[in-house]
Scaffold this motif. Sequence first.
Motif, PDB file in Angstrom:
ATOM      1  N   PHE A   1       0.933  -1.439  -0.219  1.00 42.76           N
ATOM      2  CA  PHE A   1       0.330   0.037  -0.254  1.00 42.76           C
ATOM      3  C   PHE A   1       0.991   0.909  -0.159  1.00 42.76           C
ATOM      4  CE2 PHE A   1      -2.014   3.731   2.624  1.00 42.76           C
ATOM      5  CZ  PHE A   1      -3.297   3.710   1.518  1.00 42.76           C
ATOM      6  N   MET A   2       1.692   0.643   1.057  1.00 43.97           N
ATOM      7  CA  MET A   2       2.787   2.262   0.809  1.00 43.97           C
ATOM      8  C   MET A   2       3.353   2.583  -0.040  1.00 43.97           C
ATOM      9  SD  MET A   2       4.338   2.480   4.871  1.00 43.97           S
ATOM     10  CE  MET A   2       3.206   2.906   6.091  1.00 43.97           C
ATOM     11  N   LEU A   3       3.955   1.262  -0.737  1.00 44.08           N
ATOM     12  CA  LEU A   3       4.654   1.597  -2.614  1.00 44.08           C
ATOM     13  C   LEU A   3       3.745   1.651  -2.744  1.00 44.08           C
ATOM     14  CD1 LEU A   3       6.667  -1.360  -2.059  1.00 44.08           C
ATOM     15  CD2 LEU A   3       8.034   1.256  -1.815  1.00 44.08           C
ATOM     16  N   THR A   4       2.725   2.128  -3.343  1.00 42.54           N
ATOM     17  CA  THR A   4       2.112   1.761  -4.510  1.00 42.54           C
ATOM     18  C   THR A   4       1.090   3.881  -4.255  1.00 42.54           C
ATOM     19  OG1 THR A   4       1.354  -0.095  -4.408  1.00 42.54           O
ATOM     20  CG2 THR A   4      -0.495   1.553  -5.646  1.00 42.54           C
ATOM     21  N   LEU A   5       0.953   3.669  -3.467  1.00 41.48           N
ATOM     22  CA  LEU A   5       0.428   5.146  -2.755  1.00 41.48           C
ATOM     23  C   LEU A   5       1.984   6.605  -3.674  1.00 41.48           C
ATOM     24  CD1 LEU A   5      -1.700   6.701  -1.572  1.00 41.48           C
ATOM     25  CD2 LEU A   5      -0.384   6.630   0.313  1.00 41.48           C
ATOM     26  N   GLY A   6       3.098   5.791  -2.574  1.00 45.90           N
ATOM     27  CA  GLY A   6       3.962   7.433  -2.813  1.00 45.90           C
ATOM     28  C   GLY A   6       4.678   6.787  -5.145  1.00 45.90           C
ATOM     29  N   ASN A   7       4.674   5.602  -5.332  1.00 43.14           N
ATOM     30  CA  ASN A   7       4.682   5.373  -6.573  1.00 43.14           C
ATOM     31  C   ASN A   7       4.549   6.598  -7.717  1.00 43.14           C
ATOM     32  OD1 ASN A   7       5.896   4.150  -9.259  1.00 43.14           O
ATOM     33  ND2 ASN A   7       4.797   1.566  -8.504  1.00 43.14           N
ATOM     34  N   TYR A   8       5.402   6.610  -8.270  1.00 41.06           N
ATOM     35  CA  TYR A   8       5.317   8.223  -8.977  1.00 41.06           C
ATOM     36  C   TYR A   8       5.754   7.534 -11.018  1.00 41.06           C
ATOM     37  CZ  TYR A   8       7.054  12.539 -11.384  1.00 41.06           C
ATOM     38  OH  TYR A   8       6.262  13.735 -12.937  1.00 41.06           O
TER      39      TYR A   8
ATOM     40  N   ASN B   1       2.821   7.792 -13.413  1.00 37.92           N
ATOM     41  CA  ASN B   1       3.015   8.525 -14.655  1.00 37.92           C
ATOM     42  C   ASN B   1       3.094   7.690 -16.400  1.00 37.92           C
ATOM     43  OD1 ASN B   1       3.732  11.115 -15.320  1.00 37.92           O
ATOM     44  ND2 ASN B   1       5.725  10.915 -15.105  1.00 37.92           N
ATOM     45  N   LEU B   2       4.018   6.663 -16.214  1.00 43.62           N
ATOM     46  CA  LEU B   2       4.266   6.643 -17.777  1.00 43.62           C
ATOM     47  C   LEU B   2       3.145   5.595 -18.302  1.00 43.62           C
ATOM     48  CD1 LEU B   2       8.042   5.015 -17.741  1.00 43.62           C
ATOM     49  CD2 LEU B   2       6.948   7.569 -18.468  1.00 43.62           C
ATOM     50  N   MET B   3       2.281   4.542 -17.601  1.00 42.41           N
ATOM     51  CA  MET B   3       1.385   3.662 -17.934  1.00 42.41           C
ATOM     52  C   MET B   3       0.105   4.014 -18.231  1.00 42.41           C
ATOM     53  SD  MET B   3       2.478   0.142 -16.145  1.00 42.41           S
ATOM     54  CE  MET B   3       1.710  -0.981 -17.203  1.00 42.41           C
ATOM     55  N   GLY B   4       0.067   4.985 -16.926  1.00 44.59           N
ATOM     56  CA  GLY B   4      -1.349   6.068 -17.065  1.00 44.59           C
ATOM     57  C   GLY B   4      -1.667   7.394 -17.248  1.00 44.59           C
ATOM     58  N   GLY B   5      -0.776   7.594 -17.965  1.00 47.39           N
ATOM     59  CA  GLY B   5      -0.839   8.725 -18.707  1.00 47.39           C
ATOM     60  C   GLY B   5      -1.764  10.021 -18.385  1.00 47.39           C
TER      61      GLY B   5
ATOM     62  N   THR C   1       0.684  11.616  -6.472  1.00 46.67           N
ATOM     63  CA  THR C   1       2.217  11.817  -6.042  1.00 46.67           C
ATOM     64  C   THR C   1       2.623  12.703  -7.629  1.00 46.67           C
ATOM     65  OG1 THR C   1       2.873  10.043  -7.827  1.00 46.67           O
ATOM     66  CG2 THR C   1       2.760   9.919  -5.448  1.00 46.67           C
ATOM     67  N   GLU C   2       2.325  12.954  -8.755  1.00 46.10           N
ATOM     68  CA  GLU C   2       1.866  13.824 -10.171  1.00 46.10           C
ATOM     69  C   GLU C   2       1.998  15.163  -9.605  1.00 46.10           C
ATOM     70  OE1 GLU C   2       1.166  11.143 -13.506  1.00 46.10           O
ATOM     71  OE2 GLU C   2       0.671  10.423 -11.955  1.00 46.10           O
ATOM     72  N   GLN C   3       1.106  15.630  -8.892  1.00 46.22           N
ATOM     73  CA  GLN C   3       0.943  16.533  -8.261  1.00 46.22           C
ATOM     74  C   GLN C   3       1.531  17.135  -7.506  1.00 46.22           C
ATOM     75  OE1 GLN C   3      -1.822  18.486  -9.569  1.00 46.22           O
ATOM     76  NE2 GLN C   3      -3.782  16.733  -9.833  1.00 46.22           N
ATOM     77  N   ILE C   4       1.581  16.454  -6.405  1.00 49.84           N
ATOM     78  CA  ILE C   4       3.260  17.002  -6.071  1.00 49.84           C
ATOM     79  C   ILE C   4       4.598  17.359  -6.921  1.00 49.84           C
ATOM     80  CG2 ILE C   4       5.045  16.394  -3.925  1.00 49.84           C
ATOM     81  CD1 ILE C   4       2.967  14.255  -2.627  1.00 49.84           C
TER      82      ILE C   4
END
Lengths: 365, 286
Positions: free
Chosen positions: B217-224, B228-232, B239-242
């Motif tokens: 859960f923590m890794l997923t939540l903080g994954n960037y 970013n690459l697969m979701g576009g 994390t992209e907002q941050i």
Amino acid sequence: MQIDLAVKDISKTFDDFMAVDNVSFEVADGSFFSILGPSGCGKTTLLRMIAGLTEPTAGTIEIRGKSMLGIPPNKRPVNLIFQHLALFPMMNVGENIAFGLKRRGDSKAVINEKVATILERVDLIGFGDKKVDQLSGGQKQRVAIARCLVLEPAVLLLDEPLGALDLKLREQMKVELKKLQAKVGTTFVYITHDQSEALVMSDHVAVMNQGVFEQIDTPQNLYNSPDTPFVAQFVGDNNTWSGRIRQCDQKTAEIETTDGRVFRTQIRQQLQPGDEVDLFLRPEAMLIQPDAGLANLNRFEVIVKDLLFDGANSRLLAHPLDADTELLIALPQTHQYDYIQKNDKIEIGWDEQSGICFLRKENQD
Amino acid sequence: MLKGQKRWGLFFFLAPVVLWLFVMIVLPHIDLLIMSFRIENDEGQQIWSLKNYLNFFEEPIYWLTFARTAIYSILVTFLTFVIALPVAFYITKVVKPKYQGFLLVLLLLPFWVSELVRVYGWMILLRESGVINHFLLKAGLLKQPIEMLYRDSTMILGLVYTSMLFMVVPIISVLDSLDNSLIEAAYDLGANMWTILFKIIIPHATPGIVSGSIVVFMLTLGNYLTPNLMGGKNSLWFTEQIYNQFIASFNWNQGSAFGFLLLVLSSIVVWLGLKLTRQNLKKVVQ
Ligand SMILES: Nc1ncnc2c1ncn2[C@@H]1O[C@H](COP(=O)(O)OP(=O)(O)OP(=O)(O)O)[C@@H](O)[C@H]1O
Ligand SMILES: [Mg+2]
């Protein structure tokens, strides 16, 4: 009498190792049947096949006349008590016992009532809320038995359930288990490598060796008239002589032993003069200083090497005057023989009816 | 006397750890916390304000992304668990012991390459001119190539794949300690596969499942990288907002506030998870 369990020509091979080799037996309703054998002889494998946890390579199993072929363990009317009990640590005692009842879909009220009844039966009233790891060895034992008995199986299978207990508790549980079986009347199939467990508790005992049944009989018969050398040696203590037949008829033979003695003994198999034989004799068959008037005794003199005191099971360790064969002689604790000391010379006699004689097999050491 | 010595010894060994924790983790976070409560006024001075946090609640794109990230992270954790449990069970209980090590290595192998390379691997497979489309077209199952990337489902696939190992390993270690005879005893007492799963296997494996879930859960939540690459652009991750605040808008104050919100979120979810499964952190960390 109804047959609860009938096993016919059952075998199991692992890769090319024969763990169970063509075993057949029947167990009558309400009886206590034991399978006795040394470690690794295939007892657990046989029991697991009856429970359905292992698939037999060949043969059939019938329970109350119904073939069990292809029926999974959760649908069979038998329950197994595992060698290490396998109580569920994630549940308390009550939940452990209720586990099988819940799977059957009994109502809550029925389950509670049955659990209370069975806890009373195994003397664990009020233990329902205890955790499994709070129990002593003997209590765990009884929970494991209660967990299976509550399902009222046609046959209860027990895999050395006393093996993990200490000696004192084992003696006590042995008697309790027998009493419990008499009380509930469930058919028990009990496996053990401890001959005293098997002899004390069972109506019938099968002696198993290297995957084969050597003899199925009552405890008395196993002890008094074993069918094979293995049974003679495995059940009870023995003095053993090797020898050769000098002369014989249908019932008795004269044997010259390797240490130069000549004995007369009963025989129960067809033998020829010159045959190599093994002679077995129980420690209690040897009479100390027998009355001179008794006929048909093989008499000889021995030197007492040691007195092995063990209460009712006390023995003399001795050897014949002119040989160093070690002999075990039962020493009844009736004060009659209190005079016997170490290094005494005493006379020993045994009745020719108590000898157990087998043709020596070449492939057996 | 001896006691005093012992205490000094303990202090001596703990000092570097405490120092490291303080310098690397506590200090930056205090700085971030302070920053998140400050804004720049019209004269270009830093002043105290709650504006950064108010922005988050007033701007739907922010809190929607936040909620999305939270929900998808939980979903990813759950999916990872659902896939990891049978895999772990297979490796510990079904396969012969001599193949266990081999299977574990197979499982580890993808993790020898960096996450970036792994994600690009997926992209090669899934993109419009990618391998899968190529074969589907060849086989006549498709007339037009379809874009499989840049969807929520693809992103979740990538996240689950990335998290797998962190769930499988702790579950394997708890299942290893599960006595086979418990499963057999349950089967013998009349249980079917599902009851054995829910009454025996899962209760036994709970500490492993919970610790695996926390990590995933923590890794997923903080994954960037993966979102970013697969979701576009279609699948925004918080994390992209941050990242945008820190790097694109150069608004460190706003970015810090977002960072803190994410920290609070993960703490709350982990705490709730522990409460729900009646585990405590001590047991799970073991
Ligand atoms: N799954 C298996 N694969 C291969 N060999 C096996 C398997 N299970 C048992 N065996 C072999 O079969 C033989 C009989 O095993 P089993 O467990 O039935 O012995 P046992 O009589 O119960 O012994 P113990 O008194 O020590 O429990 C052993 O030699 C064992 O190595
Ligand atoms: Mg065994």
